[in-house]
Design an enzyme around this catalytic site. Sequence first.
Site, PDB file in Angstrom:
ATOM      1  N   VAL A   1     -10.985  -3.589   0.995  1.00 53.29           N
ATOM      2  CA  VAL A   1     -10.186  -3.712   2.224  1.00 53.29           C
ATOM      3  C   VAL A   1     -10.264  -5.095   2.867  1.00 53.29           C
ATOM      4  CG1 VAL A   1     -10.277  -1.262   2.784  1.00 53.29           C
ATOM      5  CG2 VAL A   1     -12.097  -2.783   3.614  1.00 53.29           C
ATOM      6  N   TYR A   2     -11.082  -5.985   2.367  1.00 54.89           N
ATOM      7  CA  TYR A   2     -11.167  -7.306   2.967  1.00 54.89           C
ATOM      8  C   TYR A   2      -9.858  -8.064   2.724  1.00 54.89           C
ATOM      9  CZ  TYR A   2     -16.263  -6.734   3.453  1.00 54.89           C
ATOM     10  OH  TYR A   2     -17.523  -6.297   3.783  1.00 54.89           O
ATOM     11  N   SER A   3      -9.202  -8.415   3.817  1.00 57.43           N
ATOM     12  CA  SER A   3      -7.932  -9.149   3.762  1.00 57.43           C
ATOM     13  C   SER A   3      -6.910  -8.429   2.893  1.00 57.43           C
ATOM     14  CB  SER A   3      -8.158 -10.579   3.248  1.00 57.43           C
ATOM     15  OG  SER A   3      -9.112 -11.253   4.031  1.00 57.43           O
ATOM     16  N   GLY A   4      -6.927  -7.103   2.931  1.00 59.32           N
ATOM     17  CA  GLY A   4      -5.951  -6.322   2.183  1.00 59.32           C
ATOM     18  C   GLY A   4      -6.037  -6.502   0.684  1.00 59.32           C
ATOM     19  N   GLY A   5      -7.224  -6.815   0.174  1.00 59.24           N
ATOM     20  CA  GLY A   5      -7.406  -7.029  -1.259  1.00 59.24           C
ATOM     21  C   GLY A   5      -7.406  -8.487  -1.667  1.00 59.24           C
TER      22      GLY A   5
END
Length: 355
Positions: free
Chosen positions: A65-69
């Site tokens: 989930v970090y920066s949407g992948g």
Amino acid sequence: MRTPTTRVKLSDGRTLGRSGLIVSPLALGTMTFGNAAWGSPDDVSGQVFDTYLQGGGNFIDTADVYSGGRSEELVGRFIAERGVRDQVVLATKSGFNVQPGNPHAGGNGRKHIHAALNASLRRLGTDYVDLYWLHVYDMVTPAEEVLQTMGDLVRSGQIRYFGLSDIPAWYATKMATLAQAHHVPGPVASQLEYSLVARQLEAEHRPAAADSGMGLVPWSPLAGGFLTGKYTRADTASQGRLSGSNPFQGPFTKFTDRNWAILDTLREVAAQTGHTPAQVALAWAAAQPGVTSTLIGASTPAQLAANLASLEVQLTPEHLGTLDRVSSPGPDFFSPGLQRAVFGGVSVQGWPVPG
């Protein structure tokens, strides 16, 4: 009396929990990679990555989930471009929802874990991760199911080890006990918030981790930037990680009277040692019992270099005692005083807890 801290190098390895996985004393957290709000541009993220590797580090931590992948994509690209896949310990996570409205796009059930890991492997450009974290306790999936799922992934070769992030102590202990009883792969590490202003894990999680053979990997040892000293009492959470969608707002705010008092003392100790408050705060966290590696993040190479310099900080027993007292989470029911009452005033030393 606490023993003084000693200088260590980023290249000084230690095993993560009761395992053969060797990691650096500071892990590079990559939540800033690909984050347009308070992160760094791609080229700067690459420089941060290089600064960490050149300093001798090997432990890279990201999440789906970090920066949407995007964080995983960048980490995978940096590893491939530099040809260091066999040198680094690559860790990622799953658990938080990635598709609102679909309950199977989050949580710790077998269906989501398999889907999430396959997606992470594609973004990372690798066929395995060294450490796979359960990112968060979903409050419904049985420990038995998670243990079997993770064990199957270890046996398949898609992950080498697994750990537990933001999990109740009883849940982690149950999983570790089942793994030991059935001689199957169990969790080797526990990742939890831990800093001078967040010491809740000491009551249950630390002894549980030590008894179960799990190394502690603190996240947010600088309390989202609060312990860097850049904020004052006149500030509000309007910028940086202490604003927006993050775990430090509402009831979890860092702007409390207790925390300001801790920061004041931290500044005093930092002045005495000739280091920054951030470096002293990181040194304090790294010196705590059970801590194997501490997660640090940075949006610039200079910021990372300053954080890595915390390994040079030497805190005396007096420094540690001062910081311990001002940040004490309060009395624990299971205290030395209670033990003396149990044994009629006699001091009794128990068998050392393995860890």
